[in-house]
Structures are given as structure tokens and as C-alpha cells.
Motif scaffolding. Structure first.
Motif, PDB file in Angstrom:
ATOM      1  N   ALA A 263       0.823  -1.209   0.000  1.00 39.96           N
ATOM      2  CA  ALA A 263       0.000   0.000   0.000  1.00 39.96           C
ATOM      3  C   ALA A 263       0.853   1.252   0.000  1.00 39.96           C
ATOM      4  O   ALA A 263       0.386   2.336  -0.358  1.00 39.96           O
ATOM      5  CB  ALA A 263      -0.932   0.008   1.212  1.00 39.96           C
ATOM      6  N   THR A 264       2.128   1.129   0.390  1.00 34.87           N
ATOM      7  CA  THR A 264       3.026   2.283   0.420  1.00 34.87           C
ATOM      8  C   THR A 264       4.226   2.029  -0.495  1.00 34.87           C
ATOM      9  O   THR A 264       4.540   0.887  -0.839  1.00 34.87           O
ATOM     10  CB  THR A 264       3.538   2.546   1.849  1.00 34.87           C
ATOM     11  OG1 THR A 264       4.250   1.394   2.316  1.00 34.87           O
ATOM     12  CG2 THR A 264       2.379   2.840   2.783  1.00 34.87           C
ATOM     13  N   PHE A 265       4.865   3.138  -0.859  1.00 36.38           N
ATOM     14  CA  PHE A 265       6.067   3.041  -1.686  1.00 36.38           C
ATOM     15  C   PHE A 265       7.146   3.898  -1.035  1.00 36.38           C
ATOM     16  O   PHE A 265       7.020   5.134  -0.949  1.00 36.38           O
ATOM     17  CB  PHE A 265       5.778   3.545  -3.109  1.00 36.38           C
ATOM     18  CG  PHE A 265       6.955   3.410  -4.041  1.00 36.38           C
ATOM     19  CD1 PHE A 265       7.247   2.204  -4.659  1.00 36.38           C
ATOM     20  CD2 PHE A 265       7.779   4.510  -4.312  1.00 36.38           C
ATOM     21  CE1 PHE A 265       8.330   2.079  -5.522  1.00 36.38           C
ATOM     22  CE2 PHE A 265       8.853   4.393  -5.169  1.00 36.38           C
ATOM     23  CZ  PHE A 265       9.134   3.178  -5.782  1.00 36.38           C
ATOM     24  N   ASP A 266       8.194   3.226  -0.556  1.00 36.95           N
ATOM     25  CA  ASP A 266       9.322   3.914   0.081  1.00 36.95           C
ATOM     26  C   ASP A 266      10.414   4.088  -0.958  1.00 36.95           C
ATOM     27  O   ASP A 266      11.187   3.164  -1.249  1.00 36.95           O
ATOM     28  CB  ASP A 266       9.814   3.092   1.274  1.00 36.95           C
ATOM     29  CG  ASP A 266      10.890   3.811   2.074  1.00 36.95           C
ATOM     30  OD1 ASP A 266      11.502   4.762   1.536  1.00 36.95           O
ATOM     31  OD2 ASP A 266      11.111   3.430   3.240  1.00 36.95           O
ATOM     32  N   SER A 267      10.468   5.279  -1.537  1.00 35.09           N
ATOM     33  CA  SER A 267      11.417   5.513  -2.633  1.00 35.09           C
ATOM     34  C   SER A 267      12.861   5.418  -2.165  1.00 35.09           C
ATOM     35  O   SER A 267      13.742   5.003  -2.930  1.00 35.09           O
ATOM     36  CB  SER A 267      11.158   6.884  -3.264  1.00 35.09           C
ATOM     37  OG  SER A 267      11.229   7.911  -2.291  1.00 35.09           O
ATOM     38  N   HIS A 268      13.134   5.798  -0.923  1.00 34.32           N
ATOM     39  CA  HIS A 268      14.497   5.687  -0.406  1.00 34.32           C
ATOM     40  C   HIS A 268      14.959   4.232  -0.394  1.00 34.32           C
ATOM     41  O   HIS A 268      16.107   3.929  -0.736  1.00 34.32           O
ATOM     42  CB  HIS A 268      14.579   6.271   1.013  1.00 34.32           C
ATOM     43  CG  HIS A 268      14.824   7.743   1.041  1.00 34.32           C
ATOM     44  ND1 HIS A 268      16.075   8.287   0.910  1.00 34.32           N
ATOM     45  CD2 HIS A 268      13.961   8.771   1.149  1.00 34.32           C
ATOM     46  CE1 HIS A 268      15.989   9.613   0.964  1.00 34.32           C
ATOM     47  NE2 HIS A 268      14.713   9.931   1.102  1.00 34.32           N
ATOM     48  N   GLU A 269      14.073   3.351  -0.026  1.00 33.75           N
ATOM     49  CA  GLU A 269      14.424   1.943   0.061  1.00 33.75           C
ATOM     50  C   GLU A 269      14.456   1.290  -1.313  1.00 33.75           C
ATOM     51  O   GLU A 269      15.416   0.592  -1.662  1.00 33.75           O
ATOM     52  CB  GLU A 269      13.406   1.221   0.959  1.00 33.75           C
ATOM     53  CG  GLU A 269      13.525  -0.300   0.979  1.00 33.75           C
ATOM     54  CD  GLU A 269      14.848  -0.777   1.570  1.00 33.75           C
ATOM     55  OE1 GLU A 269      15.279  -1.898   1.259  1.00 33.75           O
ATOM     56  OE2 GLU A 269      15.455  -0.005   2.363  1.00 33.75           O
ATOM     57  N   VAL A 270      13.425   1.538  -2.131  1.00 29.28           N
ATOM     58  CA  VAL A 270      13.306   0.844  -3.410  1.00 29.28           C
ATOM     59  C   VAL A 270      14.331   1.335  -4.419  1.00 29.28           C
ATOM     60  O   VAL A 270      14.925   0.554  -5.170  1.00 29.28           O
ATOM     61  CB  VAL A 270      11.881   1.007  -3.976  1.00 29.28           C
ATOM     62  CG1 VAL A 270      11.762   0.334  -5.339  1.00 29.28           C
ATOM     63  CG2 VAL A 270      10.851   0.433  -3.009  1.00 29.28           C
ATOM     64  N   LEU A 271      14.572   2.651  -4.445  1.00 32.25           N
ATOM     65  CA  LEU A 271      15.437   3.233  -5.489  1.00 32.25           C
ATOM     66  C   LEU A 271      16.856   3.472  -5.014  1.00 32.25           C
ATOM     67  O   LEU A 271      17.631   4.157  -5.694  1.00 32.25           O
ATOM     68  CB  LEU A 271      14.826   4.568  -5.970  1.00 32.25           C
ATOM     69  CG  LEU A 271      13.385   4.507  -6.478  1.00 32.25           C
ATOM     70  CD1 LEU A 271      12.944   5.892  -6.926  1.00 32.25           C
ATOM     71  CD2 LEU A 271      13.255   3.516  -7.621  1.00 32.25           C
TER      72      LEU A 271
END
Length: 467
Positions: A83-91
Motif C-alpha cells: 500500500a506504500t512506496f518507500d522511494s528511499h528503500e526501493v530506489l
């Protein structure tokens, strides 16, 4: 940072300098891939196209690609499982990413701002999700971001500070249930470089409830104008409804219904100015006596519903024959100083076809033989429109037998015969007795003459004397 990584970054900058970024086709041809190739499995599955340096992943991102992230310039995440997107973690490892697409998922929130490491990111697409919020600094670190596509999500409100990035030129917002309120007035800013100037599809933006499906721009223009005009009054103003005419909907082709509340403001007269399109006016609990402005002031032309209860109104005679009285929809005169009114004028008004409600209760109505019968007939005839008929009573008087009685239920005797008169031998009663006696005498004489003629064959004396 390793020497090899530094060398790669330098080479990438040189590449950007000569390539001048993506072409228009590069920006658009990947946008529908999540819809064109649906994924049925619940496990992450990725496909890398080396020639385009494009990585497409369904249902999450495999860890193995974090080690190969330097080879990826286009990242497409379909059916994101969280449900969430953590850009720091994913990218974190995608240092050379230039385009990011997140589509066709139940994503509801961007939990963090995009990292400063994503310094080459030129385009972000978050479309076809349930996204309804993102941080106010979500894109502030992206100095290369040129295009932001947030179409077909669940955004209701937008903090425009998130769009304050120098390179950002194109923003897409259509397909979101945006709230049309004062806070959305930023969309009207005409200045170059403003967030509004970057929104490409402004003419396609639609409002959510209560103006569901109405074009956002003209609605927000109406709200902004209403706010400005309302400052010229001591009242509270609200846009309650908007109706669109046929054809392309602009502000001039929308019919607005505005409610203005001036209740309990200590007013001694009706306002001289009202915002445009005021259809409902509330003046409850003031000290207003005169209703003349309804007939002479053009600002009241559009007022359909007037609440002027609990004031000091003593007469509505000035409304007789007025255009307003012939077109009103609701009139609330409860709790004023009315003792009578022109029933014939009100009778005509109640046949205008627009009337939905009339309130006349809690006034000190006169109960006499001159006014009350016609008033009572009007109340009974239009009981479906007179909403508080049970509260329409005779004036409260200690020396009157009709005191505080419901006018609807009074008899003609109660209305027209004074208790001081001789109620058991009224002149009208005497006349009625005399007439009834004569009728019985005539009938008796007729029966006697008929019996006499049948028995003796003689005509009555008066008949025999007639030539």
C-alpha cells in the motif's frame, strides 16, 4: 564512492549532454505496458530489455536487480504489492534511473520523498493506483524531473509545494477526484512558473462530491469569486450546488446556487449587497422590519429561499404584486410581529408553481370576522405548502375566548360571534326561526288543501277567486 562508480557517473553525464534526454516517444511508449501485459502470478517477475536499459517488474522487485541497478534507466513497477512506496528503500541502488512508472496497483501512499541520489530522474508516472497522499517535499530533491504524471489515482487534495522543482514543466492530474474548495484556487494562478502553469490537462480536471463530474476550473473560479464578494458582507457564504447547461461547460454556462447566512448579526435592515447567484438567504434572529428591498433591490432577484424568522416584520403588504412574491420558493416568516396579511395576494403567489414551503407560525394573528375567514380558507386550501399550520394561532389575549387557538380549527361562530352578544337569541337566529315557521305553515296549508279537494272536490278558496 568507488573509482569505478565515479567513472560511470562521469560517462553518464557526458551521455546526457549529447543525448539531450529522452525523446517524446521515449516518454510515452512505455506508459501502457502494465495494462497491455497483465500478470496473474502472486510472485515477483521481472524482465530486462538490455537495448533500452528497461526493467519491467510485476508484483514487486526482485532483490537480484539491486546489484544490477546501475544498468537500469527505465524502471516499470506493475501491480505493486504494497500500500506504500518507500522511494528511499526501493530506489537506493538505481543511481542512473531516468524514468519511473508505477501503475495498475493498490498503492495508496508515497511514504518518503524521492532520494537525492535519483538526480537523473526525468519522468515519474504513478497512474491507475489508489494513491491519495504524498509528502509535501516528495519531488524536491529531483533536480532533473521534467514530467510528472499522476493521472487516474485517488488524489483529493494536492499540496502544490511538492511541485516546486526547477526543471518540472509538465504535470498531469486528470482522473483524480479532486475537491473543489478554496484550497484548490492555486489552479487559477496565471503566473509563469507557478504550479498551475505546469498542469497540462487543466481542462480535463473534474470535481468530486458535491460537484461530482463538474469541470474543476469554472467551479473553482466561482468559489474564488464568491469568497471575494462575501468579504463585502457580514455573512457566511457557501456554494451549495452547480447545474451545467448543454455544451462545453465554462463559468458562464454553469448555473450556481449560493447560500448566504446572515443570521444573528444584529441587522436592522436587509443587506444592500449579496454575492452573485444567491439563491438561499438566511436572516434569522435579526431586528429587520421592512421587506421592501425584495421588491426594489436587484441583488434579491435570484433569491428563491428566504429565512427571515424571528425578526420584527409587521407587514408584507409591500410585497403585493411584486415579481419576487410571484417567483419565490420558500418564505419563512415565523416568530415575527404579523397580525394579518393580504390573503388574496398570497393566494395568487401560492399558485406560481415554484412554492415549496411557507412558514407563518408563532405570530400574533388577528382572529375576527373580517380577516380570519379568508385566511383560514387559504391555510386549509394550501395545507401542503404551509409547513407549520399547527403553530398558526390567534394572538394570546387574556380577554378573548379564541386566545392561542389554532386558526385552522376555528368555526365561523367562534370567529364571527362576540361572546358579549346574546348567544341564545341572536337576531339571525330569530330570523331563521321565523322563516322555518313560515315554511312549515305553507307546507301544512298545501297538504290540507290537497286533502280537502280529494274529499269534497272543492278547490281552495284562494284558487276559486283567481280569475
Amino acid at each position: 564512492m568507488t573509482a569505478q562508480r565515479t567513472f560511470l557517473i562521469v560517462l553518464f553525464y557526458i551521455y546526457l549532454h549529447f543525448s539531450h534526454g529522452f525523446t517524446k516517444d521515449d516518454f510515452t511508449k512505455d506508459d501502457d505496458i502494465c495494462w497491455d501485459h497483465p500478470h496473474a502470478s502472486d510472485y515477483p517477475e521481472c524482465d530486462f530489455v538490455k537495448s533500452r536499459q528497461r526493467l519491467v517488474c510485476f508484483n514487486g522487485l526482485k532483490d537480484e536487480w539491486r546489484a544490477r541497478a546501475e544498468n537500469v534507466q527505465i524502471l516499470i513497477l506493475c501491480e505493486w504489492p504494497k500500500a506504500t512506496f518507500d522511494s528511499h528503500e526501493v530506489l537506493r541502488e538505481f543511481a542512473f534511473l531516468r524514468k519511473l512508472i508505477i501503475a495498475n496497483s493498490n498503492l495508496t501512499r508515497l511514504s518518503t520523498a524521492f532520494p537525492i541520489k535519483a538526480q537523473f530522474l526525468e519522468k515519474i508516472n504513478v497512474t491507475g493506483t489508489k494513491l491519495h497522499t504524498f509528502p509535501k517535499d516528495a519531488f524536491s530533491n529531483l533536480r532533473s524531473l521534467r514530467c510528472l504524471d499522476l493521472r487516474n489515482n485517488a488524489l483529493e487534495e494536492i499540496n502544490v509545494t511538492a511541485f516546486n522543482t526547477p526543471a518540472l514543466k509538465h504535470i498531469f492530474l486528470a482522473g483524480n477526484p479532486l475537491r473543489c474548495t478554496e484550497d484548490t484556487a492555486w489552479i487559477l494562478d496565471p503566473n509563469e512558473g507557478s504550479a498551475a502553469s505546469k498542469v497540462v490537462d487543466k481542462d480535463k480536471l473534474l470535481c468530486a462530491t458535491p460537484y461530482d463530474g463538474r469541470p474543476l476550473l469554472p467551479i473553482v473560479e466561482i468559489i474564488a469569486t464568491l469568497k471575494k464578494e462575501c468579504k463585502q458582507t457580514v455573512c457566511d457564504c457557501e456554494l451549495i450546488y452547480v447545474v451545467g447547461r448543454a455544451g462545453k461547460l465554462t463559468q458562464k454556462q454553469l448555473i450556481a446556487f449560493t447560500s448566504v447566512n446572515c443570521s444573528h448579526r444584529g441587522l436592522i435592515e436587509m443587506p444592500n449587497f449579496l454575492p452573485a447567484n444567491t439563491t438561499t438567504l438566511r436572516l434569522t434572529g435579526n431586528k429587520i422590519k421592512d421587506l421592501t428591498p425584495l421588491t426594489i433591490n436587484p441583488v434579491y432577484k435570484s433569491v428563491l429561499d428566504l429565512y427571515i424568522d424571528d425578526n420584527l416584520v409587521e407587514s408584507i403588504v409591500r410585497l403585493e404584486g411584486s415579481d419576487w412574491l410571484d417567483h419565490f420558493r420558500l418564505l419563512n416568516l415565523r416568530g415575527n410581529k404579523l397580525i394579518d396579511l393580504p390573503t388574496y395576494a398570497l393566494e395568487n403567489a401560492l399558485h406560481n408553481g415554484n412554492v415549496a414551503g411557507l412558514y407563518l407560525g408563532n405570530n400574533s394573528w388577528t382572529c375576527d370576522c373580517q380577516f380570519t375567514p379568508s385566511f383560514q380558507d387559504l391555510l386549509i386550501r394550501h395545507s401542503n405548502l404551509v409547513k407549520d399550520i399547527n403553530d398558526i394561532r390567534c394572538a394570546l389575549m387574556s380577554d378573548n375566548d379564541n386566545s392561542n387557538k389554532q386558526i385552522r380549527d376555528l368555526t365561523r361562530t367562534e370567529i364571527c360571534i362576540s361572546p358579549d352578544e346574546d348567544s341564545w337569541l341572536h337576531p339571525l337566529d330569530v330570523l331563521n326561526i321565523v322563516l322555518a315557521s313560515l315554511i312549515f305553515l305553507v307546507l301544512g296549508k298545501l297538504l290540507y288543501d290537497y286533502w280537502s279537494f280529494k274529499k269534497t272536490g272543492k278547490l281552495p278558496w284562494i284558487v276559486a277567486k283567481i280569475p
